[in-house]
Scaffold this motif. Structure first.
Motif, PDB file in Angstrom:
ATOM      1  N   GLN A 147       9.262  10.010  -5.629  1.00 10.71           N
ATOM      2  CA  GLN A 147       8.329  10.305  -4.546  1.00 10.71           C
ATOM      3  C   GLN A 147       8.007  11.801  -4.456  1.00 10.71           C
ATOM      4  O   GLN A 147       6.898  12.185  -4.076  1.00 10.71           O
ATOM      5  N   GLU A 148       8.957  12.629  -4.815  1.00  6.13           N
ATOM      6  CA  GLU A 148       8.730  14.074  -4.788  1.00  6.13           C
ATOM      7  C   GLU A 148       7.696  14.514  -5.824  1.00  6.13           C
ATOM      8  O   GLU A 148       7.151  15.622  -5.726  1.00  6.13           O
ATOM      9  N   LYS A 149       7.405  13.651  -6.803  1.00  5.60           N
ATOM     10  CA  LYS A 149       6.440  13.982  -7.858  1.00  5.60           C
ATOM     11  C   LYS A 149       5.074  13.320  -7.637  1.00  5.60           C
ATOM     12  O   LYS A 149       4.156  13.499  -8.460  1.00  5.60           O
ATOM     13  N   ILE A 150       4.920  12.558  -6.557  1.00  3.16           N
ATOM     14  CA  ILE A 150       3.700  11.782  -6.357  1.00  3.16           C
ATOM     15  C   ILE A 150       2.456  12.665  -6.281  1.00  3.16           C
ATOM     16  O   ILE A 150       1.433  12.386  -6.922  1.00  3.16           O
ATOM     17  N   THR A 151       2.502  13.741  -5.510  1.00  6.14           N
ATOM     18  CA  THR A 151       1.327  14.613  -5.362  1.00  6.14           C
ATOM     19  C   THR A 151       0.871  15.159  -6.703  1.00  6.14           C
ATOM     20  O   THR A 151      -0.322  15.143  -7.034  1.00  6.14           O
ATOM     21  N   ALA A 152       1.819  15.618  -7.507  1.00  8.57           N
ATOM     22  CA  ALA A 152       1.478  16.152  -8.823  1.00  8.57           C
ATOM     23  C   ALA A 152       0.899  15.069  -9.725  1.00  8.57           C
ATOM     24  O   ALA A 152      -0.047  15.319 -10.496  1.00  8.57           O
ATOM     25  N   CYS A 153       1.432  13.856  -9.630  1.00  8.75           N
ATOM     26  CA  CYS A 153       0.943  12.756 -10.452  1.00  8.75           C
ATOM     27  C   CYS A 153      -0.470  12.330 -10.049  1.00  8.75           C
ATOM     28  O   CYS A 153      -1.326  12.078 -10.912  1.00  8.75           O
ATOM     29  N   GLU A 154      -0.721  12.249  -8.771  1.00  7.78           N
ATOM     30  CA  GLU A 154      -2.050  11.856  -8.298  1.00  7.78           C
ATOM     31  C   GLU A 154      -3.108  12.878  -8.703  1.00  7.78           C
ATOM     32  O   GLU A 154      -4.268  12.536  -8.954  1.00  7.78           O
ATOM     33  N   LYS A 155      -2.711  14.123  -8.771  1.00  9.39           N
ATOM     34  CA  LYS A 155      -3.626  15.192  -9.187  1.00  9.39           C
ATOM     35  C   LYS A 155      -3.869  15.160 -10.698  1.00  9.39           C
ATOM     36  O   LYS A 155      -4.983  15.431 -11.157  1.00  9.39           O
ATOM     37  N   ARG A 156      -2.866  14.810 -11.474  1.00  7.07           N
ATOM     38  CA  ARG A 156      -2.936  14.904 -12.937  1.00  7.07           C
ATOM     39  C   ARG A 156      -3.593  13.706 -13.602  1.00  7.07           C
ATOM     40  O   ARG A 156      -4.359  13.845 -14.559  1.00  7.07           O
ATOM     41  N   PHE A 157      -3.307  12.492 -13.126  1.00  5.75           N
ATOM     42  CA  PHE A 157      -3.672  11.290 -13.871  1.00  5.75           C
ATOM     43  C   PHE A 157      -4.917  10.610 -13.308  1.00  5.75           C
ATOM     44  O   PHE A 157      -5.163  10.659 -12.093  1.00  5.75           O
ATOM     45  N   VAL A 158      -5.671   9.942 -14.214  1.00  7.13           N
ATOM     46  CA  VAL A 158      -6.876   9.237 -13.764  1.00  7.13           C
ATOM     47  C   VAL A 158      -6.515   8.039 -12.890  1.00  7.13           C
ATOM     48  O   VAL A 158      -7.312   7.581 -12.078  1.00  7.13           O
ATOM     49  N   ASN A 159      -5.316   7.534 -13.083  1.00  5.65           N
ATOM     50  CA  ASN A 159      -4.785   6.467 -12.226  1.00  5.65           C
ATOM     51  C   ASN A 159      -3.278   6.628 -12.172  1.00  5.65           C
ATOM     52  O   ASN A 159      -2.643   6.851 -13.200  1.00  5.65           O
ATOM     53  N   PHE A 160      -2.723   6.535 -10.977  1.00  3.64           N
ATOM     54  CA  PHE A 160      -1.273   6.635 -10.824  1.00  3.64           C
ATOM     55  C   PHE A 160      -0.809   5.573  -9.842  1.00  3.64           C
ATOM     56  O   PHE A 160      -1.379   5.411  -8.751  1.00  3.64           O
ATOM     57  N   GLN A 161       0.238   4.846 -10.249  1.00  3.45           N
ATOM     58  CA  GLN A 161       0.827   3.851  -9.354  1.00  3.45           C
ATOM     59  C   GLN A 161       2.344   3.934  -9.429  1.00  3.45           C
ATOM     60  O   GLN A 161       2.910   4.065 -10.518  1.00  3.45           O
ATOM     61  N   PHE A 162       2.964   3.857  -8.267  1.00  2.76           N
ATOM     62  CA  PHE A 162       4.420   3.824  -8.188  1.00  2.76           C
ATOM     63  C   PHE A 162       4.833   2.642  -7.338  1.00  2.76           C
ATOM     64  O   PHE A 162       4.402   2.488  -6.193  1.00  2.76           O
ATOM     65  N   ILE A 163       5.675   1.794  -7.916  1.00 10.44           N
ATOM     66  CA  ILE A 163       6.161   0.593  -7.246  1.00 10.44           C
ATOM     67  C   ILE A 163       7.681   0.613  -7.270  1.00 10.44           C
ATOM     68  O   ILE A 163       8.289   0.973  -8.280  1.00 10.44           O
ATOM     69  N   TYR A 164       8.299   0.233  -6.161  1.00 10.68           N
ATOM     70  CA  TYR A 164       9.750   0.044  -6.160  1.00 10.68           C
ATOM     71  C   TYR A 164      10.069  -1.252  -5.436  1.00 10.68           C
ATOM     72  O   TYR A 164       9.432  -1.614  -4.451  1.00 10.68           O
ATOM     73  N   ARG A 165      11.041  -1.947  -5.948  1.00 13.88           N
ATOM     74  CA  ARG A 165      11.411  -3.267  -5.413  1.00 13.88           C
ATOM     75  C   ARG A 165      12.782  -3.647  -5.935  1.00 13.88           C
ATOM     76  O   ARG A 165      13.451  -2.862  -6.589  1.00 13.88           O
TER      77      ARG A 165
END
Length: 295
Positions: free
Chosen positions: A55-73
Motif C-alpha cells: 500500500q505504501e507503493k500505490i501512489t508511485a504505481c498509479e503514477k507509473r503504470f498505464v494500469n495498476f491493480q492491487f488485490i488482497y484476500r
C-alpha cells in the motif's frame, strides 16, 4: 493497447509473506526502461505486513503504470493467484515475478524486442544474479543462448530461470492457465508450450533479474519439489522419455535430501546407485557426491 508503438506488457507480482522484500520488487518494475507496462499485484493472504508495504507503493504505481491493480484476500495458492491476475491482464506479453525477486531495468525492453522478432517464441528467459536477504550479489548465474526442445526440459537438462520469464498471454489463456492442483507451475507451462514443435522456449545469455536466496525459498524444500515435478511428469507417461525423466527427478530429490538430512540422503543415494551402477558416469551422481562432501 499500445503506447508510443510499444505493445503492452502485463507484469504480475503474487505476494505471500514477503514484507521484507516486496517493495524492492515493485520498485524494480517501476524502474523499467520500457514504458508501456501494467502491474497487477495480488497478496495471497499474507500473515505479515506485506499488505501495508504494498500500500505504501500505490501512489508511485498509479503514477507509473498505464494500469495498476492491487488485490488482497484469503490464501488460495500460487496457481489460483496467477490465474486470477492473468484474468485482469490486457497485455500482449506477460511477466511473472515473485515478490522477493527483482527485475533489472532493461529486462522488459530486451525481452519485448526478442518476442516481437519471432512469433514462435512463446517463453523467453535469461540469466540472473543471486542476491542475499540484504540484496548483496552472491553469484552470477549465466544462461545459454538456446532454443530448448521438449525432451531437454522434460529431462531437466535446462538452465531456465523462472523469475526472468516473459510469456505470450494468448498462449497462457489458450491452455486454460495454470492447473490449481499443481505446485510446479513453471515447468508445467514450459512443457505445454513445447508439446508443439513449432513453439519456442528461448533463453539468452543476458542477465535480466536478481533472484533472492533465503531460507524460505521453495527450492530449498526437496520433498515439495520432488512431488511437484513427479505430479507433472505423470501427465506424460506415454512419452519415450518418461522413465528417464522420473530418474532425473529422483536424483534431484536425493541431491536436495543430502543437504537437508545427510543420513537419509546417503541411504537414498546408496539405493539409487544399486538400481543403476552406471550412474557413476552421470552428472547426477557427482552432484550428490559434491553435496555429500560439502560442509
Amino acid at each position: 493497447m499500445e503506447k508510443n508503438n510499444q505493445p503492452l506488457v502485463s507484469v504480475v507480482i503474487p505476494c505471500y509473506n514477503h514484507e521484507q522484500f516486496v517493495q524492492d520488487c515493485i520498485q524494480s518494475v517501476i524502474d523499467q526502461t520500457y514504458e508501456n507496462i501494467e502491474l497487477i499485484i495480488i497478496d495471497d493472504g499474507s500473515k505479515d505486513n506485506s499488505i501495508q508495504k504494498i500500500q505504501e507503493k500505490i501512489t508511485a504505481c498509479e503514477k507509473r503504470f498505464v494500469n495498476f491493480q492491487f488485490i488482497y484476500r484469503k490464501n488460495k495458492g500460487l496457481c489460483a493467484t496467477l490465474n486470477e491476475a492473468i484474468s485482469l491482464c490486457s497485455g500482449k506479453y506477460l511477466s511473472l515475478i515473485a515478490s522477493d525477486d527483482q527485475m533489472l531495468p532493461k529486462k522488459t525492453s530486451i525481452q519485448v524486442e526478442y518476442m516481437d522478432s519471432d512469433s514462435n517464441i512463446i517463453a523467453h528467459m535469461g540469466g540472473v544474479y543471486w542476491i542475499d536477504e540484504d540484496s548483496k550479489i552472491l553469484k552470477k548465474i549465466s544462461s545459454k543462448n538456446k532454443n530448448y526442445k521438449f525432451n531437454e526440459v522434460f529431462l531437466l537438462k535446462h538452465d531456465l530461470n523462472v523469475c526472468t520469464q516473459m510469456l505470450r498471454s494468448d498462449f497462457i489463456r489458450s491452455v486454460g492457465g495454470y492447473p490449481t492442483n499443481f505446485v510446479i507451475e513453471d515447468w508445467y507451462m514450459w512443457l505445454k508450450i513445447l508439446e508443439n514443435d513449432n513453439n519456442k522456449v528461448v533463453s539468452v545469455d543476458e542477465i535480466l533479474c536478481k533472484y533472492r536466496k533465503h531460507k524460505n525459498n521453495s527450492i530449498n524444500n526437496g520433498y515439495f519439489i520432488y512431488h511437484g515435478l513427479l505430479q507433472i511428469a505423470l501427465q506424460y507417461d506415454k512419452s519415450q522419455f518418461f522413465f528417464k525423466s522420473i530418474s532425473q527427478i529422483r536424483w534431484r530429490y536425493i541431491a536436495a535430501k543430502i543437504i537437508s538430512n545427510k543420513t537419509e540422503g546417503i541411504i537414498l543415494f546408496y539405493r539409487m546407485f544399486l538400481d543403476d551402477i552406471f550412474s557413476i558416469f552421470s552428472k547426477n551422481f557427482w552432484r550428490c557426491v559434491r553435496n555429500l562432501v560439502r560442509k
